[in-house]
Motif scaffolding. Sequence first.
Motif, PDB file in Angstrom:
ATOM      1  N   LEU A  51      -2.159  -9.959   2.047  1.00  0.00           N
ATOM      2  CA  LEU A  51      -3.274  -9.900   1.031  1.00  0.00           C
ATOM      3  C   LEU A  51      -2.296  -9.450  -0.511  1.00  0.00           C
ATOM      4  N   ASP A  52      -2.294 -10.748  -1.563  1.00  0.00           N
ATOM      5  CA  ASP A  52      -1.787 -10.527  -2.666  1.00  0.00           C
ATOM      6  C   ASP A  52      -2.364  -9.788  -3.819  1.00  0.00           C
ATOM      7  N   VAL A  53      -1.835  -8.312  -4.495  1.00  0.00           N
ATOM      8  CA  VAL A  53      -2.184  -7.134  -5.205  1.00  0.00           C
ATOM      9  C   VAL A  53      -1.486  -7.268  -6.421  1.00  0.00           C
TER      10      VAL A  53
ATOM     11  N   ALA B  13      -1.437   0.260   4.006  1.00  0.00           N
ATOM     12  CA  ALA B  13       0.080   0.004   2.960  1.00  0.00           C
ATOM     13  C   ALA B  13      -0.283   0.071   1.850  1.00  0.00           C
ATOM     14  N   LEU B  14      -1.988  -0.604   1.066  1.00  0.00           N
ATOM     15  CA  LEU B  14      -1.786  -1.011   0.029  1.00  0.00           C
ATOM     16  C   LEU B  14      -2.001   1.401  -1.019  1.00  0.00           C
ATOM     17  N   LEU B  15      -2.590   1.444  -0.547  1.00  0.00           N
ATOM     18  CA  LEU B  15      -2.290   2.883  -0.621  1.00  0.00           C
ATOM     19  C   LEU B  15      -1.003   3.454  -0.573  1.00  0.00           C
TER      20      LEU B  15
ATOM     21  N   MET C 199       3.206  -5.695 -15.199  1.00  0.00           N
ATOM     22  CA  MET C 199       2.473  -6.058 -14.063  1.00  0.00           C
ATOM     23  C   MET C 199       2.751  -6.156 -13.146  1.00  0.00           C
ATOM     24  N   GLU C 200       2.632  -6.135 -11.899  1.00  0.00           N
ATOM     25  CA  GLU C 200       3.436  -6.932 -10.573  1.00  0.00           C
ATOM     26  C   GLU C 200       2.889  -7.244  -9.661  1.00  0.00           C
ATOM     27  N   ARG C 201       3.089  -7.565  -8.923  1.00  0.00           N
ATOM     28  CA  ARG C 201       2.921  -7.999  -7.973  1.00  0.00           C
ATOM     29  C   ARG C 201       2.904  -7.839  -6.402  1.00  0.00           C
ATOM     30  N   VAL C 202       1.700  -7.734  -5.448  1.00  0.00           N
ATOM     31  CA  VAL C 202       2.601  -7.305  -3.992  1.00  0.00           C
ATOM     32  C   VAL C 202       1.995  -7.963  -3.266  1.00  0.00           C
ATOM     33  N   ARG C 203       3.051  -8.370  -2.036  1.00  0.00           N
ATOM     34  CA  ARG C 203       1.837  -9.349  -1.223  1.00  0.00           C
ATOM     35  C   ARG C 203       2.093  -8.034   0.382  1.00  0.00           C
TER      36      ARG C 203
END
Length: 151
Positions: free
Chosen positions: A107-109, A79-81, A63-67
């Motif tokens: 956006l916190d993903v 950016a998300l894609l 599991m990872e997070r990206v902002r």
Amino acid sequence: MVGDPDDDIQTRRDGGSGHRAVPHTADVRIEAWGVSRERCLVEAALGMVECFADVTAVRPTSMERVRLAENSDEELLTALLDEVVFRLDVDGRVPVDLEADTTDGDLDVRLALAELGDVEVTGATPKGVSWHGLHIGPDSYGWSCAVTVDV
């Protein structure tokens, strides 16, 4: 028939979210929708993954997070894609699930990732996102977007 635009509209009226691939010459065109911008973005990413991999029976191994900085809705979508493409190309991992929230204006993903070798590859892997014909915005039922993915 499932997948008909009429089914999608009824799903949206009922507050549902989803995505689908639509015919496009040489590339993949994804349409996605959700009750919120964040859900629409997640559906677009899941739709892109679904175009090249079957992840239904795969459990995440990390599991990872990206902002992602919030500049514009279009930039957030690309950016998300692009993040999905990066994980695939550089790390050899593919998202099997995503969640997104807006936090402090960004956006916190959260990405639930599996190794590419653990998923069934069903199509050409994405190479990038085209700005041509890109759309994201609010509509009558929440949010929707459409994007072309280079394969």
